[in-house]
Design a protein around this motif. Structure first.
Motif, PDB file in Angstrom:
ATOM      1  N   LEU A 133       4.920  14.431  60.030  1.00  0.00           N
ATOM      2  CA  LEU A 133       5.386  14.567  61.463  1.00  0.00           C
ATOM      3  C   LEU A 133       6.804  15.252  61.344  1.00  0.00           C
ATOM      4  O   LEU A 133       7.705  14.797  60.972  1.00  0.00           O
ATOM      5  CB  LEU A 133       5.105  13.269  62.355  1.00  0.00           C
ATOM      6  CG  LEU A 133       5.574  13.457  63.810  1.00  0.00           C
ATOM      7  CD1 LEU A 133       4.338  14.198  64.360  1.00  0.00           C
ATOM      8  CD2 LEU A 133       5.656  11.935  64.375  1.00  0.00           C
ATOM      9  N   ILE A 134       6.742  16.679  62.286  1.00  0.00           N
ATOM     10  CA  ILE A 134       8.065  17.012  62.340  1.00  0.00           C
ATOM     11  C   ILE A 134       8.772  16.675  63.723  1.00  0.00           C
ATOM     12  O   ILE A 134       9.870  16.173  63.667  1.00  0.00           O
ATOM     13  CB  ILE A 134       7.881  18.543  62.547  1.00  0.00           C
ATOM     14  CG1 ILE A 134       6.939  18.903  61.225  1.00  0.00           C
ATOM     15  CG2 ILE A 134       9.277  19.359  62.544  1.00  0.00           C
ATOM     16  CD1 ILE A 134       6.525  20.446  61.136  1.00  0.00           C
ATOM     17  N   PRO A 179      12.619  16.368  60.526  1.00  0.00           N
ATOM     18  CA  PRO A 179      12.725  17.313  61.657  1.00  0.00           C
ATOM     19  C   PRO A 179      13.598  18.393  61.367  1.00  0.00           C
ATOM     20  O   PRO A 179      13.792  19.539  62.168  1.00  0.00           O
ATOM     21  CB  PRO A 179      13.367  16.407  62.704  1.00  0.00           C
ATOM     22  CG  PRO A 179      13.885  15.344  61.767  1.00  0.00           C
ATOM     23  CD  PRO A 179      12.900  15.123  60.671  1.00  0.00           C
ATOM     24  N   ASN A 180      14.337  18.360  60.080  1.00  0.00           N
ATOM     25  CA  ASN A 180      15.524  19.236  59.799  1.00  0.00           C
ATOM     26  C   ASN A 180      15.148  20.748  59.623  1.00  0.00           C
ATOM     27  O   ASN A 180      14.209  20.949  59.007  1.00  0.00           O
ATOM     28  CB  ASN A 180      16.208  18.741  58.494  1.00  0.00           C
ATOM     29  CG  ASN A 180      16.953  17.506  58.935  1.00  0.00           C
ATOM     30  OD1 ASN A 180      17.405  17.040  59.899  1.00  0.00           O
ATOM     31  ND2 ASN A 180      17.273  16.818  57.745  1.00  0.00           N
ATOM     32  N   GLY A 181      15.822  21.588  60.345  1.00  0.00           N
ATOM     33  CA  GLY A 181      15.328  23.030  60.361  1.00  0.00           C
ATOM     34  C   GLY A 181      14.435  23.479  61.571  1.00  0.00           C
ATOM     35  O   GLY A 181      14.113  24.734  61.411  1.00  0.00           O
ATOM     36  N   PRO A 234      12.937  28.736  51.897  1.00  0.00           N
ATOM     37  CA  PRO A 234      11.780  28.709  51.144  1.00  0.00           C
ATOM     38  C   PRO A 234      10.902  27.385  51.210  1.00  0.00           C
ATOM     39  O   PRO A 234       9.737  27.221  51.436  1.00  0.00           O
ATOM     40  CB  PRO A 234      12.013  29.177  49.625  1.00  0.00           C
ATOM     41  CG  PRO A 234      13.208  30.253  50.151  1.00  0.00           C
ATOM     42  CD  PRO A 234      13.909  29.643  51.105  1.00  0.00           C
ATOM     43  N   SER A 235      11.598  26.497  51.298  1.00  0.00           N
ATOM     44  CA  SER A 235      11.169  25.134  51.537  1.00  0.00           C
ATOM     45  C   SER A 235      10.336  24.989  52.819  1.00  0.00           C
ATOM     46  O   SER A 235       9.638  23.658  52.969  1.00  0.00           O
ATOM     47  CB  SER A 235      12.165  24.011  51.718  1.00  0.00           C
ATOM     48  OG  SER A 235      13.169  24.061  52.666  1.00  0.00           O
ATOM     49  N   GLN A 236      10.382  25.946  53.817  1.00  0.00           N
ATOM     50  CA  GLN A 236       9.519  25.682  54.898  1.00  0.00           C
ATOM     51  C   GLN A 236       8.353  26.362  54.738  1.00  0.00           C
ATOM     52  O   GLN A 236       7.494  26.397  55.878  1.00  0.00           O
ATOM     53  CB  GLN A 236      10.224  26.163  56.101  1.00  0.00           C
ATOM     54  CG  GLN A 236      11.514  25.592  56.502  1.00  0.00           C
ATOM     55  CD  GLN A 236      12.324  25.886  57.703  1.00  0.00           C
ATOM     56  OE1 GLN A 236      12.870  26.758  57.671  1.00  0.00           O
ATOM     57  NE2 GLN A 236      12.560  24.898  58.517  1.00  0.00           N
ATOM     58  N   THR A 237       7.886  26.802  53.545  1.00  0.00           N
ATOM     59  CA  THR A 237       6.527  27.472  53.341  1.00  0.00           C
ATOM     60  C   THR A 237       5.763  26.305  53.462  1.00  0.00           C
ATOM     61  O   THR A 237       5.802  25.498  52.518  1.00  0.00           O
ATOM     62  CB  THR A 237       6.679  28.020  52.082  1.00  0.00           C
ATOM     63  OG1 THR A 237       7.499  29.369  51.837  1.00  0.00           O
ATOM     64  CG2 THR A 237       5.333  28.565  51.581  1.00  0.00           C
ATOM     65  N   SER A 238       4.606  26.428  54.430  1.00  0.00           N
ATOM     66  CA  SER A 238       3.715  25.380  54.379  1.00  0.00           C
ATOM     67  C   SER A 238       2.658  25.777  55.449  1.00  0.00           C
ATOM     68  O   SER A 238       2.823  26.814  56.080  1.00  0.00           O
ATOM     69  CB  SER A 238       4.563  24.242  55.118  1.00  0.00           C
ATOM     70  OG  SER A 238       3.719  23.154  55.176  1.00  0.00           O
TER      71      SER A 238
END
Lengths: 113, 112
Positions: free
Chosen positions: A45-46, A61-63, A83-87
């Protein structure tokens, strides 16, 4: 009813770019939320919202930023993509916070290079 | 820490071959356990909610059961269209907690 809709279906961003993932529902649901799904991990959950004008942070939630100006729409903003938000991102809604039958959108596959 | 573990990671069945998927959990104060089905490239689809040990729910060829430590999703005489990834999730903690902990899923393939 269209249910929960998400746009775009696919998106490629460069590191540092910003964008907004759109989510809308036509079921008059009070509760809406954003999840991300990564290979080998469960959905996480974001952010979530229990009604127009009310939002809160989830597990990761970060970013990300959210707002809820109407009952129907719950956009997710990536301020400076990494790149860590690739999803794969899923929006979900349910009638009320205490209800458990949750409806998911078709997802947005985001790649950050 | 709340944890949800699903097993097996993948399961191949022949059409008509019944089996069960497992979801074990360690949480403080279970408020609900949920099963979802997810087809490739799509969002999860809600199947069942279970609230207390001993509870059972059925839908077509699927039956979900709950004990104090785990839940089973029984699939009776499966068909190829039952092929999907099945997700388990639990909601725990004090009232108002929004945290839904998902397992990694079991990928079910039913061969004709």
């Amino acid at each position: 009813n269209a249910g929960v809709t998400q746009t775009p279906k696919f998106q490629v961003l460069k590191t540092g770019q910003s964008m907004t993932l759109q989510c809308a529902q036509d079921m008059n649901h009070e509760y809406m939320s954003w999840y991300r799904q990564d290979p080998g991990m469960g959905l996480r959950l974001i952010h979530y919202s229990v009604g127009a004008g009310i939002t809160d942070q989830g597990e990761v939630p970060n970013g990300y930023n959210v707002s809820r100006s109407t009952t129907e729409d719950f956009p997710l903003r990536l301020l400076s993509a990494a790149p860590s938000q690739t999803s794969v991102y899923f929006c979900a809604s349910r009638f009320r916070r205490q209800d458990h039958e949750q409806y998911f959108g078709p997802g947005t596959r985001l790649t950050v290079t | 820490e709340d944890q949800v573990t699903q097993s097996p990671e993948a399961l191949r069945l022949q059409e008509g071959e019944s089996s069960s998927l497992n979801c074990s959990y360690t949480v403080s104060g279970l408020r609900g356990l949920f099963w979802y089905r997810q087809d490739p490239g799509k969002g999860p689809e809600f199947l069942f909610t279970l609230y207390s040990a001993g509870e059972e729910k059925e839908k077509e060829r699927l039956k979900a059961t709950l004990t104090k430590k785990e839940s089973f999703l029984h699939i009776t005489a499966p068909k190829p269209e039952d092929s999907a990834t099945y997700l388990c999730a639990v909601q725990a903690g004090a009232g108002g907690s929004e945290k839904l902990v998902f397992g990694k899923g079991t990928k079910l393939t039913v061969n004709p």
